[in-house]
Scaffold this motif. Structure first.
Motif, PDB file in Angstrom:
ATOM      1  N   ASN A   2      22.552  26.770  28.964  1.00 17.40           N
ATOM      2  CA  ASN A   2      21.086  27.242  29.603  1.00 17.40           C
ATOM      3  C   ASN A   2      20.640  25.783  30.337  1.00 17.40           C
ATOM      4  N   TYR A   3      20.909  25.504  31.301  1.00 19.60           N
ATOM      5  CA  TYR A   3      20.177  24.053  31.699  1.00 19.60           C
ATOM      6  C   TYR A   3      18.806  24.316  32.266  1.00 19.60           C
ATOM      7  N   LYS A  53      17.418  17.577  25.931  1.00 18.26           N
ATOM      8  CA  LYS A  53      16.730  16.187  26.207  1.00 18.26           C
ATOM      9  C   LYS A  53      17.617  15.418  27.028  1.00 18.26           C
ATOM     10  N   LYS A  54      18.816  15.772  27.327  1.00 14.29           N
ATOM     11  CA  LYS A  54      19.872  14.745  27.905  1.00 14.29           C
ATOM     12  C   LYS A  54      19.804  15.254  29.416  1.00 14.29           C
ATOM     13  N   ALA A  55      19.766  14.264  30.279  1.00 17.71           N
ATOM     14  CA  ALA A  55      19.932  14.376  31.766  1.00 17.71           C
ATOM     15  C   ALA A  55      21.381  14.439  31.918  1.00 17.71           C
ATOM     16  N   VAL A  56      21.958  15.412  32.554  1.00 21.81           N
ATOM     17  CA  VAL A  56      23.531  15.497  32.702  1.00 21.81           C
ATOM     18  C   VAL A  56      23.696  15.613  34.002  1.00 21.81           C
ATOM     19  N   ALA A  57      22.967  15.876  35.065  1.00 22.79           N
ATOM     20  CA  ALA A  57      23.490  15.811  36.612  1.00 22.79           C
ATOM     21  C   ALA A  57      22.256  15.654  37.304  1.00 22.79           C
ATOM     22  N   ASN A  58      22.309  14.950  38.644  1.00 17.83           N
ATOM     23  CA  ASN A  58      21.347  14.694  39.472  1.00 17.83           C
ATOM     24  C   ASN A  58      21.539  14.522  40.973  1.00 17.83           C
ATOM     25  N   VAL A  59      20.999  15.035  41.780  1.00 18.66           N
ATOM     26  CA  VAL A  59      20.934  14.850  43.195  1.00 18.66           C
ATOM     27  C   VAL A  59      19.790  14.575  43.808  1.00 18.66           C
ATOM     28  N   SER A  60      19.327  13.632  44.292  1.00 22.59           N
ATOM     29  CA  SER A  60      18.353  12.924  44.678  1.00 22.59           C
ATOM     30  C   SER A  60      18.149  13.493  46.444  1.00 22.59           C
ATOM     31  N   ALA A  61      16.842  13.678  46.728  1.00 17.92           N
ATOM     32  CA  ALA A  61      16.436  14.199  48.073  1.00 17.92           C
ATOM     33  C   ALA A  61      15.501  13.197  48.445  1.00 17.92           C
ATOM     34  N   MET A  82      25.447  12.066  41.054  1.00 15.26           N
ATOM     35  CA  MET A  82      25.947  12.055  39.620  1.00 15.26           C
ATOM     36  C   MET A  82      25.795  13.356  38.591  1.00 15.26           C
ATOM     37  N   THR A  83      26.959  13.138  37.801  1.00 13.63           N
ATOM     38  CA  THR A  83      27.056  14.106  36.687  1.00 13.63           C
ATOM     39  C   THR A  83      27.693  13.541  35.444  1.00 13.63           C
ATOM     40  N   ASP A  84      27.168  13.800  34.169  1.00 17.12           N
ATOM     41  CA  ASP A  84      27.753  12.924  33.170  1.00 17.12           C
ATOM     42  C   ASP A  84      29.140  13.695  32.955  1.00 17.12           C
ATOM     43  N   VAL A  85      30.113  12.473  32.620  1.00 14.75           N
ATOM     44  CA  VAL A  85      31.544  12.970  32.500  1.00 14.75           C
ATOM     45  C   VAL A  85      31.916  14.173  31.462  1.00 14.75           C
ATOM     46  N   SER A  86      31.131  14.370  30.748  1.00 16.30           N
ATOM     47  CA  SER A  86      31.287  15.598  29.872  1.00 16.30           C
ATOM     48  C   SER A  86      31.037  16.707  30.364  1.00 16.30           C
ATOM     49  N   TYR A  87      30.098  16.909  31.500  1.00 15.71           N
ATOM     50  CA  TYR A  87      29.509  17.969  32.050  1.00 15.71           C
ATOM     51  C   TYR A  87      30.276  18.301  33.527  1.00 15.71           C
ATOM     52  N   GLY A  91      30.407  22.891  38.184  1.00 17.85           N
ATOM     53  CA  GLY A  91      29.622  23.421  39.223  1.00 17.85           C
ATOM     54  C   GLY A  91      28.065  23.015  39.397  1.00 17.85           C
ATOM     55  N   LEU A  92      27.609  21.791  38.563  1.00 14.63           N
ATOM     56  CA  LEU A  92      26.270  21.443  38.603  1.00 14.63           C
ATOM     57  C   LEU A  92      25.965  20.936  39.768  1.00 14.63           C
ATOM     58  N   SER A  93      26.784  19.877  40.229  1.00  8.00           N
ATOM     59  CA  SER A  93      26.490  19.452  41.719  1.00  8.00           C
ATOM     60  C   SER A  93      26.166  20.484  42.713  1.00  8.00           C
ATOM     61  N   ARG A  94      26.938  21.356  42.821  1.00  3.55           N
ATOM     62  CA  ARG A  94      26.789  22.584  43.542  1.00  3.55           C
ATOM     63  C   ARG A  94      25.262  23.280  43.501  1.00  3.55           C
ATOM     64  N   LEU A  95      25.160  23.504  42.179  1.00  3.17           N
ATOM     65  CA  LEU A  95      23.750  24.076  41.858  1.00  3.17           C
ATOM     66  C   LEU A  95      22.543  23.249  42.535  1.00  3.17           C
ATOM     67  N   LEU A  96      22.832  21.925  42.221  1.00  3.57           N
ATOM     68  CA  LEU A  96      21.608  21.024  42.661  1.00  3.57           C
ATOM     69  C   LEU A  96      21.635  20.965  44.065  1.00  3.57           C
TER      70      LEU A  96
END
Length: 289
Positions: A2-3, A53-61, A82-87, A91-96
């Protein structure tokens, strides 16, 4: 899992710290000094996923105002993907990307990004088309004159840079305007030693020397001047070639060749405006995000 999606990470100290930790782990890069020095603006919008509390993926607009052939355009440049190696591979980048498209696809004239060679097959899945860029260069004979290296740790010089940036680059056919924030991301860090004032032509030039080549990223000054004369004055001693980091309005006297984009490819969303298609352009290099 649950992100949690955060669209306002820069204003929250704890979340910004986690965002910077992910950026450092991924790119060996931190945005903290840029933020603390007051250069972050709301035009930079990280979309960040958190696991607790951990940032695991990001895409900036990044909202950008461009001037193309005298016409004002409102663009979105995507960056800091960017996505943390462990995550990864979840499909986290796709979600963003889906979230950004939902928020911005109908709110701008175009969406574009620069991608490294590991993800060239990723962005076409979202309707992005790869475009070529073209670099302009010329042989040059150095003209006698002074140039003063500006001190980016000095408030007076930073204010001077901002004053000249607001004059814009009168030689550029494609300009990024009203974005001092991104300019200072570069000029307060990676390129802090590459900013010069040229008193003979009353201009600020951002450029770097590599051997006998001078890479001129930007020239900020009043209009009514000659680009070639400006380059001859701005170039350091020992230079015999200048490469521009922008598209000149008059490129007839320049050598033009495609940019080697094997690790920095330009992608433009096909459903929106695409000024790069069929044009020999380069996006201003000092405004990549």
């Amino acid at each position: 899992m649950n992100y949690q999606l955060c669209k306002d990470v820069m204003r929250n100290d704890a979340r910004r710290k986690a965002f910077n930790e992910l950026a450092d782990k991924t790119f060996q890069l931190s945005f903290e000094n840029w933020y603390q020095d007051g250069y972050w603006e709301e035009t930079n919008m990280p979309y960040t996923l958190f696991d607790g509390k951990k940032a695991v993926a990001n895409v900036s607009a990044n909202r950008m105002e461009l001037i193309w052939q005298g016409k004002k355009c409102n663009y979105i440049q995507l960056g800091t993907v960017m996505t943390d190696v462990s995550y990864r591979n979840q499909g986290l980048s796709r979600l963003l990307m889906d979230e950004i498209m939902k928020d911005w696809e109908t709110q701008c004239d175009a969406i574009f990004l620069f991608a490294n060679k590991r993800v060239l097959d990723f962005y076409p899945k979202f309707g992005f088309k790869r475009e070529k860029q073209y670099r302009y260069s010329t042989r040059v004979d150095k003209a006698p004159g002074l140039r003063r290296k500006m001190d980016m740790s000095c408030l007076q010089d930073r204010e001077m840079l901002k004053k000249y940036y607001l004059k814009s680059n009168p030689f550029s056919n494609l300009q990024v305007v009203n974005n001092y924030s991104v300019l200072m991301f570069y000029c307060s860090s990676f390129m802090k030693d590459s900013v010069y004032y040229i008193p003979q032509c009353d201009a600020v030039v951002i450029g770097e020397q590599e051997g006998s080549v001078f890479h001129c990223f930007e020239i900020f000054c009043d209009g009514g001047k000659n680009l070639n004369d400006m380059i001859r004055l701005a170039a350091p001693e020992g230079i015999n070639e200048v490469i521009l980091g922008f598209t000149p309005k008059d490129g007839l006297s320049y050598k033009i060749k495609p940019v080697d984009d094997s690790d920095n490819a330009l992608f433009v969303l096909k459903s929106k405006e695409n000024i790069f298609e069929g044009q020999e352009l380069i996006f201003p290099e000092i405004f990549h995000t």
